[in-house]
Design an enzyme around this catalytic site. Sequence first.
Site, mmCIF file in Angstrom:
data_model
loop_
_atom_site.group_PDB
_atom_site.id
_atom_site.type_symbol
_atom_site.label_atom_id
_atom_site.label_comp_id
_atom_site.label_asym_id
_atom_site.label_seq_id
_atom_site.Cartn_x
_atom_site.Cartn_y
_atom_site.Cartn_z
ATOM 1 N N GLN A 185 57.184 -50.817 -11.657
ATOM 2 C CA GLN A 185 57.393 -52.220 -11.279
ATOM 3 C C GLN A 185 57.804 -53.016 -12.519
ATOM 4 O O GLN A 185 58.178 -54.179 -12.414
ATOM 5 C CB GLN A 185 56.115 -52.817 -10.691
ATOM 6 N N ASP B 259 60.467 -53.790 -18.380
ATOM 7 C CA ASP B 259 60.720 -53.408 -19.773
ATOM 8 C C ASP B 259 61.261 -51.971 -19.789
ATOM 9 O O ASP B 259 61.203 -51.262 -18.780
ATOM 10 C CB ASP B 259 59.415 -53.515 -20.600
ATOM 11 N N HIS C 259 61.814 -53.033 -9.614
ATOM 12 C CA HIS C 259 61.952 -54.486 -9.757
ATOM 13 C C HIS C 259 63.061 -54.852 -10.732
ATOM 14 O O HIS C 259 63.106 -55.994 -11.217
ATOM 15 C CB HIS C 259 60.617 -55.107 -10.205
#
Length: 237
Positions: free
Chosen positions: A88, A91, A106
């Site tokens: 999710q 980074d 995401h």
Amino acid sequence: MEKIVILTGAGVSAESGLGTFRDEGGLWSQHRIEDVATPEGFARDPGLVQGFYNARRVQAAQALPNDAHRALARLQQNWPGEVVIVTQNVDGLHEAGGASQVLHMHGTLAGALCASCDHRWKAPDEMKVGELCPSCGAPSGRPDVVWFGEMPYFMDQIYDHLAEASIFAAIGTSGQVYPAAAFVHEAIAAGSRTVELNLDPSAVVSSFDETRFGPASETVPAWVDELLGQRGTPAPA
Ligand code: APR
């Protein structure tokens, strides 16, 4: 051969210095979700939204992977079956830690998306309001991050992986955002063994066969060593 599917959340990057969302002082205590993580918020104040993601993009680019990221990469490299990481997180620390098969459901801070033509490109460190799309030229550049109310990416692939999972682990996620929070039920339906590795119990902790509490940089390497030990793969010296 046993397939392992791993869902990660912000907790896996917490010890790399990146804030989580719902912990004390987390991102959602500093910003309203509806202002910075919805299409409506972007339409209302694109400067606020670009600024929010610019700050996170710069911070994420300076962060280093921690032992949890590295342990998951080691699992991928040494497990005889497939190991799929569904994150999710936006980074790039799983990849920086050596992971290969990472599905960013995401999106990613490193990506830019044209709201007009759907073209995607590598985001500049600082995206401006009216960022020009390199493909269609429209001033419609936005972070390629999935906002609330938008469809997460790779969902068909993720459900296919969950249907084949022998082991499902959720790491560093509060289990409060769907569809990710329901992945454990898909895994159970597929007959998976399920484990939650978290600092605090998630909202769906009761669905898991096993829970291991503690910082990911400790619990994840220990879990990986155990899995690989079962396979006779030596733990790192
Ligand atoms: N090690 C392990 N777990 C940790 C650590 C740590 N060092 N620090 C925090 N955690 C756990 C917390 O206990 C919590 O359960 O990580 C979880 C973080 O939860 P959230 O902040 O809700 O983050 P996440 O679950 O990833 O949020 C999901 O919500 O806002 C959206 O799109 C955003 O991807 C995000 C999604």
